[in-house]
Design a protein around this motif. Structure first.
Motif, PDB file in Angstrom:
ATOM      1  N   LEU A   5       1.351 -31.908 -42.525  1.00 29.70           N
ATOM      2  CA  LEU A   5      -0.091 -32.409 -42.204  1.00 29.70           C
ATOM      3  C   LEU A   5       0.042 -33.887 -41.573  1.00 29.70           C
ATOM      4  N   ILE A   6      -0.702 -33.930 -40.506  1.00 32.53           N
ATOM      5  CA  ILE A   6      -0.665 -35.250 -39.637  1.00 32.53           C
ATOM      6  C   ILE A   6      -2.100 -35.639 -39.711  1.00 32.53           C
ATOM      7  N   LEU A   7      -2.529 -36.884 -40.382  1.00 28.54           N
ATOM      8  CA  LEU A   7      -3.708 -37.463 -40.315  1.00 28.54           C
ATOM      9  C   LEU A   7      -3.820 -38.735 -39.177  1.00 28.54           C
ATOM     10  N   LEU A   8      -4.403 -38.666 -38.311  1.00 30.58           N
ATOM     11  CA  LEU A   8      -4.555 -39.622 -37.182  1.00 30.58           C
ATOM     12  C   LEU A   8      -5.868 -40.270 -37.120  1.00 30.58           C
ATOM     13  N   ARG A   9      -5.920 -41.527 -37.343  1.00 26.53           N
ATOM     14  CA  ARG A   9      -7.257 -42.185 -37.252  1.00 26.53           C
ATOM     15  C   ARG A   9      -7.358 -42.327 -35.755  1.00 26.53           C
ATOM     16  N   HIS A  10      -8.834 -42.267 -35.109  1.00 26.87           N
ATOM     17  CA  HIS A  10      -9.159 -42.468 -33.732  1.00 26.87           C
ATOM     18  C   HIS A  10      -8.460 -43.660 -33.252  1.00 26.87           C
ATOM     19  N   ALA A  50      -1.719 -26.914 -34.545  1.00 19.87           N
ATOM     20  CA  ALA A  50      -2.918 -26.568 -34.373  1.00 19.87           C
ATOM     21  C   ALA A  50      -3.727 -28.198 -34.879  1.00 19.87           C
ATOM     22  N   VAL A  51      -4.872 -28.350 -34.151  1.00 25.77           N
ATOM     23  CA  VAL A  51      -5.606 -29.581 -34.395  1.00 25.77           C
ATOM     24  C   VAL A  51      -7.050 -29.394 -34.718  1.00 25.77           C
ATOM     25  N   LEU A  52      -7.481 -30.163 -35.723  1.00 27.88           N
ATOM     26  CA  LEU A  52      -8.913 -30.271 -35.995  1.00 27.88           C
ATOM     27  C   LEU A  52      -9.145 -31.753 -35.673  1.00 27.88           C
ATOM     28  N   GLN A  98       2.160 -24.174 -39.157  1.00 28.95           N
ATOM     29  CA  GLN A  98       3.157 -25.017 -40.048  1.00 28.95           C
ATOM     30  C   GLN A  98       2.820 -26.442 -39.915  1.00 28.95           C
ATOM     31  N   THR A  99       2.293 -26.936 -38.668  1.00 31.78           N
ATOM     32  CA  THR A  99       2.209 -28.414 -38.533  1.00 31.78           C
ATOM     33  C   THR A  99       0.627 -28.395 -38.005  1.00 31.78           C
ATOM     34  N   LEU A 100      -0.143 -29.184 -38.743  1.00 33.72           N
ATOM     35  CA  LEU A 100      -1.649 -29.495 -38.408  1.00 33.72           C
ATOM     36  C   LEU A 100      -2.017 -30.802 -38.291  1.00 33.72           C
ATOM     37  N   LEU A 101      -2.406 -31.467 -37.289  1.00 36.48           N
ATOM     38  CA  LEU A 101      -2.843 -32.650 -36.811  1.00 36.48           C
ATOM     39  C   LEU A 101      -4.259 -32.522 -36.964  1.00 36.48           C
ATOM     40  N   VAL A 102      -4.879 -33.631 -37.874  1.00 30.91           N
ATOM     41  CA  VAL A 102      -6.438 -33.893 -38.014  1.00 30.91           C
ATOM     42  C   VAL A 102      -6.894 -35.242 -37.613  1.00 30.91           C
TER      43      VAL A 102
END
Length: 163
Positions: A5-10, A50-52, A98-102
């Motif tokens: 799980l990758i959490l990216l701030r704008h 996938a990206v949310l 398997q790998t999700l970017l939010v």
């Protein structure tokens, strides 16, 4: 099965006059750092499946500058999400991802990370608790399916601030 799980701030946003918060664009620094974030993700992490992404202009532009190639779902619910709502959105992710970017906003991202992880004593956890700056990336590993994601079920394996 372990998932990423990758959490990216704008990226850093601009503040033009007469522009609603939702529509604020990235600043030049924000565009540059979002590009650096994308390069770091591509070089250091598994391929994103996938990206949310929040519907805010600055999150959409962050994704464009990051140049992460994966199916994207833009969700207005991520714009003012609280940590519980964000986790609920993640729980709806398909099992084949398997790998999700939010890509989202503060203070939701840091609160979500700190709520999901088991070990708060690491340097990375201390950094997240201190400040989750624009374009920062938290990388968590999650055991089991996305639908089982809950408090204390993830490990913070990296926290990167692209500069």
């Amino acid at each position: 099965m372990t998932r990423t799980l990758i959490l990216l701030r704008h990226g850093k946003s601009a503040y033009p006059d007469d522009v609603d918060d939702h529509e604020r664009p990235l600043s030049p620094r924000g565009r540059r750092e979002a590009g650096l974030a994308g390069r770091w993700i591509r070089a250091n992490l598994p391929e994103v499946d996938a990206v949310l992404c929040s519907t805010a202009t600055r999150t959409r532009k962050t994704l464009a500058e990051a140049a992460v190639e994966a199916p994207v779902e833009y969700r207005n619910s991520l714009y003012h999400a609280d940590p519980e709502s964000l986790v609920a959105e993640i729980r709806g992710t398909a099992d084949d991802v398997q790998t999700l970017l939010v890509i989202g906003h503060e203070p939701t991202l840091s609160a979500t990370v700190l709520g999901l992880i088991t070990d708060h004593s690491t340097d990375a956890a201390h950094q997240v608790a201190e400040k989750f700056p624009t374009s920062a990336i938290a990388v968590l590993t999650v055991s089991g399916s996305w639908s089982e994601l809950s408090r204390g079920t993830a490990e913070l394996v990296d926290f990167h601030i692209p500069r």
